[in-house]
Scaffold this active site. Structure first.
Site, PDB file in Angstrom:
ATOM      1  N   PHE A  21     -19.496  72.179 -50.283  1.00  0.00           N
ATOM      2  CA  PHE A  21     -19.187  72.670 -49.085  1.00  0.00           C
ATOM      3  C   PHE A  21     -18.596  73.890 -49.186  1.00  0.00           C
ATOM      4  O   PHE A  21     -18.622  74.990 -48.227  1.00  0.00           O
ATOM      5  CB  PHE A  21     -18.231  71.799 -48.129  1.00  0.00           C
ATOM      6  CG  PHE A  21     -16.739  71.858 -48.595  1.00  0.00           C
ATOM      7  CD1 PHE A  21     -15.894  72.974 -48.481  1.00  0.00           C
ATOM      8  CD2 PHE A  21     -16.214  70.862 -49.367  1.00  0.00           C
ATOM      9  CE1 PHE A  21     -14.492  73.083 -48.859  1.00  0.00           C
ATOM     10  CE2 PHE A  21     -14.963  70.642 -49.971  1.00  0.00           C
ATOM     11  CZ  PHE A  21     -14.264  71.920 -49.479  1.00  0.00           C
TER      12      PHE A  21
ATOM     13  N   LYS B 142     -29.887  68.653 -51.359  1.00  0.00           N
ATOM     14  CA  LYS B 142     -29.033  67.862 -50.489  1.00  0.00           C
ATOM     15  C   LYS B 142     -27.917  68.613 -50.351  1.00  0.00           C
ATOM     16  O   LYS B 142     -27.013  68.770 -51.183  1.00  0.00           O
ATOM     17  CB  LYS B 142     -28.776  66.422 -51.177  1.00  0.00           C
ATOM     18  CG  LYS B 142     -28.398  65.309 -50.182  1.00  0.00           C
ATOM     19  CD  LYS B 142     -27.298  65.652 -49.127  1.00  0.00           C
ATOM     20  CE  LYS B 142     -26.095  65.472 -50.024  1.00  0.00           C
ATOM     21  NZ  LYS B 142     -24.710  65.767 -49.047  1.00  0.00           N
TER      22      LYS B 142
ATOM     23  N   SER C  64     -16.397  67.353 -56.948  1.00  0.00           N
ATOM     24  CA  SER C  64     -15.374  66.891 -57.595  1.00  0.00           C
ATOM     25  C   SER C  64     -15.699  66.346 -58.773  1.00  0.00           C
ATOM     26  O   SER C  64     -16.628  65.837 -58.985  1.00  0.00           O
ATOM     27  CB  SER C  64     -14.803  66.164 -56.581  1.00  0.00           C
ATOM     28  OG  SER C  64     -15.382  65.041 -56.386  1.00  0.00           O
TER      29      SER C  64
ATOM     30  N   CYS D  56     -13.820  76.112 -57.308  1.00  0.00           N
ATOM     31  CA  CYS D  56     -13.586  75.299 -58.576  1.00  0.00           C
ATOM     32  C   CYS D  56     -12.905  76.441 -59.476  1.00  0.00           C
ATOM     33  O   CYS D  56     -12.417  75.743 -60.505  1.00  0.00           O
ATOM     34  CB  CYS D  56     -14.943  74.822 -58.983  1.00  0.00           C
ATOM     35  SG  CYS D  56     -16.187  75.980 -59.480  1.00  0.00           S
TER      36      CYS D  56
ATOM     37  N   GLU E  68      -6.098  68.600 -59.188  1.00  0.00           N
ATOM     38  CA  GLU E  68      -6.531  69.520 -58.599  1.00  0.00           C
ATOM     39  C   GLU E  68      -6.116  69.533 -56.903  1.00  0.00           C
ATOM     40  O   GLU E  68      -6.540  68.535 -56.406  1.00  0.00           O
ATOM     41  CB  GLU E  68      -7.887  69.708 -58.642  1.00  0.00           C
ATOM     42  CG  GLU E  68      -8.794  71.060 -57.873  1.00  0.00           C
ATOM     43  CD  GLU E  68     -10.076  71.143 -58.139  1.00  0.00           C
ATOM     44  OE1 GLU E  68     -10.547  72.271 -57.970  1.00  0.00           O
ATOM     45  OE2 GLU E  68     -10.706  70.067 -58.324  1.00  0.00           O
TER      46      GLU E  68
END
Length: 504
Positions: A155, A179, A232, A287, A389
Site C-alpha cells: 500500500f 495484485k 512485510s 521500507c 519495525e
C-alpha cells in the site's frame, strides 16, 4: 475529492476490460486524511483469479512473438502517458494513501525510472555468441519470456513499486498480473487504462484485486511462472516458501529496520535535517525509512538529540491539501492503533520520550488516521521497540560508544534492508561500507535507494529469493535462457561418434 456520499464500486482489469467482481466480497478503501470510505474494492475468489490467469496465458504467445523493439515502443508510449497524466496520478495517490503532493510527485518520478529502464529492454535481453567452439559448432544463448508472471504490491507506494515490479516484465514479453494492495487499488486501475491506451494487447496486463484467496491462487497456479512481492517480512517469507514449493521463481522483499550512524565529525544540523526527512517522510511508511539513529559518543548524542527535538517539534502533520504539510496520516485506523501501541510499549520498556506524537491536536480530534512524530532516546537493543519495525512515525536514538559497536549491532539484527553513515572521515566510511551486512548502503545519503538502473534489495530477513526490484536483474528475473549449439557443416563421414562431445 470524493465524499462519503460518492462511494465508488471498483472493478478488476482483465483481458483489456474493467470487470465487475462476482465474489460478493468487498473491502473498504479509505481516504486516510478524513477517515471516510471512498470506494469498495471487489475481493476476487480463487476461481475469478484462475480465470484471469487463463486469459493472460492465452494472450501471452502473441506478445511473446512481437519483436522486442516493438514491445519497447509500447512501453515508451506508456511512459509518455504517465507523464501526461501526472496530475491525475497525484490526485489518486494522495487521496487513497494520504501522501503529500510532493511525496506523490517523487514516487511517480522514481517509478518512471523503472519504465525508462524497461524501454532499454532490447539491450538487456541480448544474448551471447561464440564462433567455432569446436568442430565447426557455433554456440549462442538467447533470452525468452517466462509466460504469465505476477506482482503483489504494497500500500505504501501505489505506483512506484508496481511499476518497478512490472515494467520490465512487460517489456521482455511476459503477461503480467498485478495484485495491487486492496488499500490503494484506484491508482493501479488507472494505470491499466494507460497501458490500454499505449497499445498493449488485451490480456497482457491484468489487475486482480483481492486478499489471501487471490494471492494463494497466484502462488499455486501452475501457469504462473514467477512471483514478485514487496511487503512485510512475515508475509514475504510466506510468499517465498509457498511459491517456491510450487516451483516458481520468487523475489519477496520484506521489511527494514534501517539505521543512520552518526560519527562525531559530522555536521549535526545537516544530520538532523537528513534524518528527519528520511525518518518521518510519508508518515514513516517506507521500507527504506530510517528507524534508528546511532550517534557515536555521548557528546555527539546529547547535541544531536537537542537539535532533533527542536526540529521535530516544528514539523507540521496534516492533510495533503494544506500548505507546508510535512507528512500526512498512516494508511488505516488499524495502523494508527498499532503505532500508538508501539509508543506505549516503548515507554514501558524504559525508552525516554523526547517528542510525543500522541499529543498533537490533529491526532486527538481528527477522524483521519494521524500520528505525530515520536522520538525515543536511550533505546536499548533487545527491546521490542528496537527489534521490531514500526511502520509509522516512531523513531529511536540508540547511543553507541564506537563505530565498531554500531556495525556489530546492525549486523546482528535480523533485517538488513538499508543503512547509512554520516561522516567526513573517508577511512570510517570505507570500514563501514566494507563490514556492514546490509543490502543498500549510504554514505552521507539518508535514503540509499538505488536509481532505477541499479539493483534494489536487502539482505537477511529483508529479502527472500535472489531477484531484485529495480535494475538490470529485472530482465534476468523475468526471462529464461536457452543455450544453443549448432553446426551447418556438410557431412564428411557416415561414422557414428559415441564419445562425449568435447573440444579435443
Amino acid at each position: 475529492m470524493p465524499t462519503a456520499q460518492e462511494v465508488r464500486t471498483l472493478t478488476h482489469f482483465i483481458d483489456g476490460k474493467m470487470v465487475e467482481g462476482t465474489s460478493g466480497r468487498y473491502g473498504s478503501v479509505y481516504n486516510p486524511t478524513t477517515g471516510e470510505v471512498i470506494a469498495q474494492v471487489p475481493l476476487a475468489t480463487a476461481e475469478e483469479t484462475r480465470e484471469a490467469i487463463a486469459k493472460a496465458q492465452a494472450a501471452f504467445p502473441q506478445w511473446r512473438d512481437v519483436s522486442v523493439a516493438k514491445r519497447a515502443e509500447v512501453v515508451l508510449k506508456f511512459r509518455n502517458l504517465l507523464t501526461e497524466n501526472i496530475d491525475k496520478l497525484i490526485e489518486l495517490i494522495c487521496t487513497e494513501s494520504g501522501k503529500t503532493i510532493e511525496d506523490a510527485k517523487g514516487e511517480i518520478t522514481r517509478g518512471i525510472e523503472s519504465v525508462d529502464l524497461a524501454i532499454g529492454a532490447p539491450h538487456l535481453v541480448k544474448g551471447e555468441y561464440s564462433v567455432n567452439v569446436g568442430g565447426g559448432i557455433n554456440a549462442y544463448s538467447a533470452k525468452y519470456p517466462l509466460g504469465v508472471v505476477a506482482a503483489i504490491s504494497p500500500f505504501n507506494f501505489p505506483i512506484m513499486v508496481p511499476l518497478a515490479q512490472t515494467s520490465m516484465a512487460v517489456a521482455v514479453g511476459n503477461a503480467v498480473i498485478l495484485k495491487a494492495s486492496e488499500k490503494v487499488p484506484m491508482t493501479a486501475l488507472f494505470v491499466s487504462e494507460l497501458w490500454k491506451k499505449a497499445g498493449l494487447p488485451d490480456g497482457i496486463w491484468t489487475v486482480v484485486n483481492g486478499d489471501k484467496d487471490a494471492v494463494n491462487e497466484l502462488l499455486e497456479n501452475p501457469a504462473v511462472q514467477a512471483i514478485s512481492f514487496v511487503g512485510s517480512t512475515p508475509v514475504a517469507q510466506y510468499i517465498y516458501e509457498t511459491a517456491a514449493k510450487y516451483g516458481k521463481r520468487v523475489t519477496a522483499l520484506g521489511g527494514g529496520k534501517n539505521n543512520m550512524v552518526v560519527m562525531p565529525d559530522a555536521d549535526l544540523e545537516q544530520v538532523a535535517d537528513a534524518f528527519i526527512g528520511a525518518a518521518y517522510g510519508a508518515a514513516s511508511q517506507r521500507c527504506m525509512a530510517l528507524s534508528t539513529i546511532m550517534p557515536v559518543g555521548e557528546e555527539t548524542a546529547e547535541r544531536l538529540v537537542e537539535i532533533l527535538k527542536r526540529k521535530i517539534d516544528g514539523l507540521k502533520v496534516g492533510a495533503y491539501t494544506e500548505p507546508d504539510t510535512n507528512f500526512g496520516p498512516v494508511i488505516s485506523q488499524q495502523s494508527k492503533d498499532t503505532v500508538l501501541a508501539a509508543i506505549q510499549r516503548g515507554e514501558k520498556e524504559g525508552a525516554v520520550v523526547v517528542c510525543d506524537g500522541r499529543e498533537l491536536e490533529i491526532v486527538k480530534e481528527s477522524n483521519g488516521f494521524f500520528v505525530g512524530p515520536t522520538l525515543f532516546d536511550h533505546v536499548k537493543p533487545g527491546t521490542e521497540i528496537y527489534e521490531q519495525e514500526v511502520f509509522g512515525p516512531v523513531r529511536n536514538v540508540v547511543r553507541v560508544n564506537s563505530l565498531e559497536e554500531a556495525i556489530q549491532l546492525i549486523n546482528e539484527h535480523e533485517l538488513g534492508n538499508g543503512v547509512t553513515i554520516f561522516t567526513n572521515d573517508g577511512a570510517a566510511a570505507r570500514k563501514f561500507t566494507t563490514e556492514i551486512e546490509v543490502g543498500m548502503v549510504g554514505v552521507n545519503v539518508p535514503i540509499p535507494i538505488p536509481v532505477g538502473y541499479h539493483n534494489f534489495a536487502g539482505f537477511k530477513g529483508s529479502r527472500f529469493g535472489e531477484g531484485h526490484m529495480f535494475g538490470p536483474d529485472q530482465a534476468r528475473f523475468f526471462t529464461k535462457t536457452k543455450t544453443i549449439s549448432e553446426r551447418w557443416a556438410a557431412p564428411v563421414t557416415n561414422t557414428s561418434t559415441f564419445a562425449f562431445p568435447s573440444n579435443s
